[in-house]
Scaffold this motif. Structure first.
Motif, PDB file in Angstrom:
ATOM      1  N   VAL A   1       0.824  -1.194   0.173  1.00  0.00           N
ATOM      2  CA  VAL A   1       0.206   0.214   0.486  1.00  0.00           C
ATOM      3  C   VAL A   1       1.091   1.476  -0.218  1.00  0.00           C
ATOM      4  CG1 VAL A   1      -1.624   1.771   0.923  1.00  0.00           C
ATOM      5  CG2 VAL A   1      -1.846  -1.332   1.342  1.00  0.00           C
TER       6      VAL A   1
ATOM      7  N   ARG B   1      -2.543   0.863  -4.161  1.00  0.00           N
ATOM      8  CA  ARG B   1      -2.147  -0.943  -4.093  1.00  0.00           C
ATOM      9  C   ARG B   1      -1.872  -1.842  -5.079  1.00  0.00           C
ATOM     10  NH1 ARG B   1      -6.674  -1.883  -0.080  1.00  0.00           N
ATOM     11  NH2 ARG B   1      -7.494  -3.798  -0.644  1.00  0.00           N
TER      12      ARG B   1
ATOM     13  N   THR C   1      -2.486  -3.551   4.349  1.00  0.00           N
ATOM     14  CA  THR C   1      -3.617  -2.243   4.603  1.00  0.00           C
ATOM     15  C   THR C   1      -3.917  -2.024   5.889  1.00  0.00           C
ATOM     16  OG1 THR C   1      -4.717  -2.957   2.471  1.00  0.00           O
ATOM     17  CG2 THR C   1      -6.001  -1.997   4.315  1.00  0.00           C
TER      18      THR C   1
END
Length: 199
Positions: free
Chosen positions: A31, A42, A153
């Motif tokens: 990320v 991403r 994430t």
């Protein structure tokens, strides 16, 4: 450079095991985030390791030999992965682990686990990625669970909270000093292991 101006590339790897000398990468999740700006980049790639994925590893990331049989080895994706992190601060939750499995990546590494230990040593009971996710009350839309991208994430959200807490404590708004603080010795205020353990 101010923390809001720095671009971080948060990296997570799923592997065949814990030993970088014997084990291999199965999946890489990235990320890319500048916390002073909206949006994020991403990236995730699954790779075919040169050894069979043991059941103990599959039990964690749910990837099996069948899942990876159509993919190329990690070496095939090296340049592609490096292009995702160029010009960024590399970050990972337990950066030593991920950096040893991706030794070709060039750049500074920030360990978000060490940073969490510095900031919340007297408050949090544990410092794993998923524990901090719930301890901090993060509302994270990770998509499929137990993937490299999902974990990256979560780490990105943890890093955002660490930056807020770091600045709240009155520490200097400077990326180099932020990294130096994370790398400094961790001062334990109570022992959670050994004969001097305090419950």
């Amino acid at each position: 450079m101010k923390l809001s101006e720095a671009t971080f590339t948060i990296v997570d790897t799923e592997t065949t095991g814990l030993d970088p000398k014997e084990d291999h990468v199965v999946q890489v999740g990235i990320v890319r985030k500048t916390f002073g700006l909206l949006g994020q980049g991403r990236y995730e790639i699954t790779v075919k390791p040169p050894i069979s994925i043991p059941p103990s590893a599959s039990a964690i990331h749910h990837l099996t030999d069948k899942h990876v049989q159509t993919y190329e080895p990690l070496s095939y994706y090296k340049d592609e992965i490096q292009s995702q992190v160029d010009g960024c601060i590399l970050a990972a939750h337990n950066a030593k682990f991920d950096s040893e499995f991706l030794p070709f990546l060039e750049g500074k590494w920030l360990c978000t686990k060490r940073m969490a230990q510095h900031l919340w040593m007297d408050q949090a009971e544990k410092f794993s990625n998923q524990y901090l996710r719930y301890w901090l009350g993060l509302e994270v839309n990770t998509g499929p669970a137990h993937t490299a991208l999902a974990d990256a994430t979560v780490t990105m959200e943890i890093l955002g909270e660490e930056i807020k807490e770091y600045l709240k404590q009155g520490r200097p708004d400077d990326i180099d000093l932020f990294i130096a603080f994370a790398e400094s010795p961790i001062m334990y205020t109570k022992m959670s292991f050994g004969k001097h353990r305090v419950n």
